[in-house]
Design a protein around this motif. Structure first.
Motif, PDB file in Angstrom:
ATOM      1  N   LEU A  45      86.801  31.950  53.332  1.00 39.30           N
ATOM      2  CA  LEU A  45      85.953  31.448  54.419  1.00 39.30           C
ATOM      3  C   LEU A  45      86.739  30.561  55.384  1.00 39.30           C
ATOM      4  O   LEU A  45      86.384  30.440  56.548  1.00 39.30           O
ATOM      5  CB  LEU A  45      84.732  30.731  53.840  1.00 39.30           C
ATOM      6  CG  LEU A  45      83.752  31.772  53.298  1.00 39.30           C
ATOM      7  CD1 LEU A  45      82.920  31.245  52.160  1.00 39.30           C
ATOM      8  CD2 LEU A  45      82.873  32.304  54.400  1.00 39.30           C
ATOM      9  N   CYS A  62      85.512  22.486  50.619  1.00 34.75           N
ATOM     10  CA  CYS A  62      84.486  21.857  49.775  1.00 34.75           C
ATOM     11  C   CYS A  62      83.599  22.921  49.146  1.00 34.75           C
ATOM     12  O   CYS A  62      82.849  23.603  49.846  1.00 34.75           O
ATOM     13  CB  CYS A  62      83.631  20.885  50.593  1.00 34.75           C
ATOM     14  SG  CYS A  62      82.404  20.040  49.580  1.00 34.75           S
ATOM     15  N   VAL A  64      80.475  23.189  46.964  1.00 30.50           N
ATOM     16  CA  VAL A  64      79.431  22.255  46.515  1.00 30.50           C
ATOM     17  C   VAL A  64      79.001  22.490  45.066  1.00 30.50           C
ATOM     18  O   VAL A  64      78.195  21.716  44.534  1.00 30.50           O
ATOM     19  CB  VAL A  64      78.192  22.252  47.446  1.00 30.50           C
ATOM     20  CG1 VAL A  64      78.550  21.793  48.845  1.00 30.50           C
ATOM     21  CG2 VAL A  64      77.495  23.611  47.456  1.00 30.50           C
ATOM     22  N   SER A 145      66.048  24.792  55.890  1.00 34.97           N
ATOM     23  CA  SER A 145      65.118  25.405  54.941  1.00 34.97           C
ATOM     24  C   SER A 145      64.487  26.641  55.567  1.00 34.97           C
ATOM     25  O   SER A 145      64.829  27.039  56.687  1.00 34.97           O
ATOM     26  CB  SER A 145      64.047  24.392  54.519  1.00 34.97           C
ATOM     27  OG  SER A 145      63.336  24.909  53.408  1.00 34.97           O
ATOM     28  N   TYR A 156      62.193  37.347  48.824  1.00 27.30           N
ATOM     29  CA  TYR A 156      62.852  36.045  49.018  1.00 27.30           C
ATOM     30  C   TYR A 156      62.862  35.262  47.699  1.00 27.30           C
ATOM     31  O   TYR A 156      63.729  34.418  47.452  1.00 27.30           O
ATOM     32  CB  TYR A 156      62.138  35.252  50.127  1.00 27.30           C
ATOM     33  CG  TYR A 156      62.963  34.115  50.689  1.00 27.30           C
ATOM     34  CD1 TYR A 156      64.136  34.369  51.396  1.00 27.30           C
ATOM     35  CD2 TYR A 156      62.587  32.786  50.515  1.00 27.30           C
ATOM     36  CE1 TYR A 156      64.902  33.343  51.910  1.00 27.30           C
ATOM     37  CE2 TYR A 156      63.349  31.748  51.027  1.00 27.30           C
ATOM     38  CZ  TYR A 156      64.502  32.038  51.723  1.00 27.30           C
ATOM     39  OH  TYR A 156      65.254  31.012  52.222  1.00 27.30           O
ATOM     40  N   ILE A 192      66.895  34.761  60.874  1.00 30.43           N
ATOM     41  CA  ILE A 192      68.002  35.130  61.778  1.00 30.43           C
ATOM     42  C   ILE A 192      68.987  35.956  60.955  1.00 30.43           C
ATOM     43  O   ILE A 192      69.265  35.606  59.799  1.00 30.43           O
ATOM     44  CB  ILE A 192      68.721  33.860  62.308  1.00 30.43           C
ATOM     45  CG1 ILE A 192      67.747  32.985  63.111  1.00 30.43           C
ATOM     46  CG2 ILE A 192      69.945  34.232  63.142  1.00 30.43           C
ATOM     47  CD1 ILE A 192      68.346  31.649  63.548  1.00 30.43           C
TER      48      ILE A 192
HETATM   49  P1  NAD Z   1      75.589  31.882  56.287  1.00 29.16           P
HETATM   50  O1  NAD Z   1      75.923  32.925  55.292  1.00 29.16           O
HETATM   51  O2  NAD Z   1      76.232  31.973  57.607  1.00 29.16           O
HETATM   52  O3  NAD Z   1      75.834  30.435  55.688  1.00 29.16           O
HETATM   53  C1  NAD Z   1      75.687  30.129  54.327  1.00 29.16           C
HETATM   54  C2  NAD Z   1      76.817  29.189  53.985  1.00 29.16           C
HETATM   55  O4  NAD Z   1      76.666  28.686  52.654  1.00 29.16           O
HETATM   56  C3  NAD Z   1      78.191  29.857  54.067  1.00 29.16           C
HETATM   57  O5  NAD Z   1      79.006  29.154  54.959  1.00 29.16           O
HETATM   58  C4  NAD Z   1      78.724  29.746  52.644  1.00 29.16           C
HETATM   59  O6  NAD Z   1      80.133  29.552  52.586  1.00 29.16           O
HETATM   60  C5  NAD Z   1      77.981  28.492  52.176  1.00 29.16           C
HETATM   61  N1  NAD Z   1      78.036  28.352  50.714  1.00 29.16           N
HETATM   62  C6  NAD Z   1      77.473  29.139  49.767  1.00 29.16           C
HETATM   63  N2  NAD Z   1      77.827  28.698  48.536  1.00 29.16           N
HETATM   64  C7  NAD Z   1      78.617  27.602  48.715  1.00 29.16           C
HETATM   65  C8  NAD Z   1      79.321  26.727  47.856  1.00 29.16           C
HETATM   66  N3  NAD Z   1      79.293  26.877  46.525  1.00 29.16           N
HETATM   67  N4  NAD Z   1      80.027  25.702  48.413  1.00 29.16           N
HETATM   68  C9  NAD Z   1      80.096  25.531  49.745  1.00 29.16           C
HETATM   69  N5  NAD Z   1      79.466  26.351  50.620  1.00 29.16           N
HETATM   70  C10 NAD Z   1      78.745  27.373  50.113  1.00 29.16           C
HETATM   71  O7  NAD Z   1      73.996  31.982  56.419  1.00 29.16           O
HETATM   72  P2  NAD Z   1      72.921  31.076  57.187  1.00 29.16           P
HETATM   73  O8  NAD Z   1      71.731  31.927  57.285  1.00 29.16           O
HETATM   74  O9  NAD Z   1      73.505  30.489  58.403  1.00 29.16           O
HETATM   75  O10 NAD Z   1      72.610  29.948  56.112  1.00 29.16           O
HETATM   76  C11 NAD Z   1      72.690  28.565  56.372  1.00 29.16           C
HETATM   77  C12 NAD Z   1      71.455  27.862  55.831  1.00 29.16           C
HETATM   78  O11 NAD Z   1      70.343  28.223  56.640  1.00 29.16           O
HETATM   79  C13 NAD Z   1      71.102  28.228  54.397  1.00 29.16           C
HETATM   80  O12 NAD Z   1      70.613  27.086  53.726  1.00 29.16           O
HETATM   81  C14 NAD Z   1      69.975  29.222  54.604  1.00 29.16           C
HETATM   82  O13 NAD Z   1      69.128  29.318  53.467  1.00 29.16           O
HETATM   83  C15 NAD Z   1      69.295  28.574  55.772  1.00 29.16           C
HETATM   84  N6  NAD Z   1      68.323  29.404  56.489  1.00 29.16           N
HETATM   85  C16 NAD Z   1      68.686  30.630  56.944  1.00 29.16           C
HETATM   86  C17 NAD Z   1      67.753  31.388  57.628  1.00 29.16           C
HETATM   87  C18 NAD Z   1      68.103  32.749  58.154  1.00 29.16           C
HETATM   88  O14 NAD Z   1      67.201  33.523  58.453  1.00 29.16           O
HETATM   89  N7  NAD Z   1      69.370  33.072  58.315  1.00 29.16           N
HETATM   90  C19 NAD Z   1      66.456  30.901  57.857  1.00 29.16           C
HETATM   91  C20 NAD Z   1      66.133  29.639  57.387  1.00 29.16           C
HETATM   92  C21 NAD Z   1      67.068  28.891  56.695  1.00 29.16           C
END
Ligand code: NAD
Length: 254
Positions: A45, A62, A64, A145, A156, A192
């Motif tokens: 990444l 990092c 998590v 969230s 989901y 999204i």
């Molecule tokens: P994304 O895949 O672009 O981002 C997810 C991120 O989580 C990635 O950068 C990944 O490296 C990171 N991640 C996962 N496991 C990890 C770990 N062990 N340590 C560090 N980082 C870790 O997808 P996104 O949709 O942008 O997701 C970001 C947040 O938004 C998430 O919490 C997701 O649930 C939330 N979200 C997404 C949507 C959607 O429709 N895309 C809607 C509401 C909320």
């Protein structure tokens, strides 16, 4: 371009690529004058993030899932940049088998992993930010969230359970981080298409269903979500504490 976040340094956790919601947050915060520091999960990444950010010094590893990794990352961030004004937590993960079929198909390991990465990690980063005095007083933490915390959205499943935990964690953290001058809030974003969403079985149906339920037939964009994140980071939001704000073009209404 505005100056809402001028002079503020914000740590952004969770940019995987240009489609990431965290990248939408980053763009809006940069546009408001913030300095940004980014964490990445692993070397793979880092390569992807490196395509968006030239300055290698502002990229810190990092994972998590590991307390030691969080502690090391926050120590590095503080050494390089001093205390920061905010932290964006845009991180979630659940094994594929926990994002399809019935909720009864989720096994203990998948349940624990989804809770650990998607909900407990917010508590862990808050804990180390407080212990290492990474955050200034005042500061702001924003997490991401989704409406599946409240409604049973097809497939989901486990992530909905983890998001319910995440939103509850936001409320308890908001209470307990207040003594350090830290506000904690969540943005509940509409669906999204990102890397994370493609892990959900039938994600195209989820994205279509979500778009149909917006008030104007157009899905929310990552920049619209980022705008709310920038607001929550700013001093305009000092009264917003422990809240989950919908930024979903009204999907939650219908
Ligand atoms: P994304 O895949 O672009 O981002 C997810 C991120 O989580 C990635 O950068 C990944 O490296 C990171 N991640 C996962 N496991 C990890 C770990 N062990 N340590 C560090 N980082 C870790 O997808 P996104 O949709 O942008 O997701 C970001 C947040 O938004 C998430 O919490 C997701 O649930 C939330 N979200 C997404 C949507 C959607 O429709 N895309 C809607 C509401 C909320």
């Amino acid at each position: 371009m505005g100056n809402l976040l001028e002079g503020k340094t914000i740590l952004v956790m969770g940019v995987a690529n240009k489609r990431s919601i965290a990248w939408g947050c980053a763009q809006q915060m940069l546009d408001q004058g913030a300095n940004l520091v980014f964490t990445y999960q692993n070397e793979r990444l880092k390569k992807s993030l490196g395509k968006l950010i030239d300055d290698e010094n502002s990229l810190v590893e990092c994972d998590v899932a590991s307390d030691a990794s969080i502690e090391a990352a926050f120590t590095t961030v503080k050494e390089r940049f001093g205390q920061v004004d905010g932290l964006v937590h845009a991180i979630a993960f659940a094994p594929k088998e926990a994002l399809e079929g019935d909720i009864m198909d989720v096994n203990r390991d998948a349940y624990a992993m989804a809770q650990d990465i998607s909900a407990y990690s917010l508590i862990a980063v808050s804990k180390y930010a407080a212990e290492l005095e990474l955050l200034k007083n005042p500061a702001s933490i924003v997490t991401l969230s989704y409406f599946g915390s409240e409604r049973a959205i097809p497939n989901y499943n486990m992530m909905g359970v983890a998001k319910a935990s995440l939103e509850a964690s936001v409320r308890y953290l908001a209470r307990d981080m207040a003594k350090f001058g830290v506000r904690v809030n969540a943005v509940s974003a509409g669906a999204i298409k990102t890397l994370a969403v493609t892990g959900i079985k039938g994600h195209s149906d989820l994205l279509n269903m979500s778009e149909e339920r917006t008030v104007d037939g157009h899905s929310v964009t990552q920049l619209e979500v980022g705008g709310a994140c920038a607001f929550l980071m700013s001093d305009l939001a000092t009264g917003v504490v422990g809240d989950t704000i919908y930024v979903d073009k009204g999907v939650h209404l219908i």
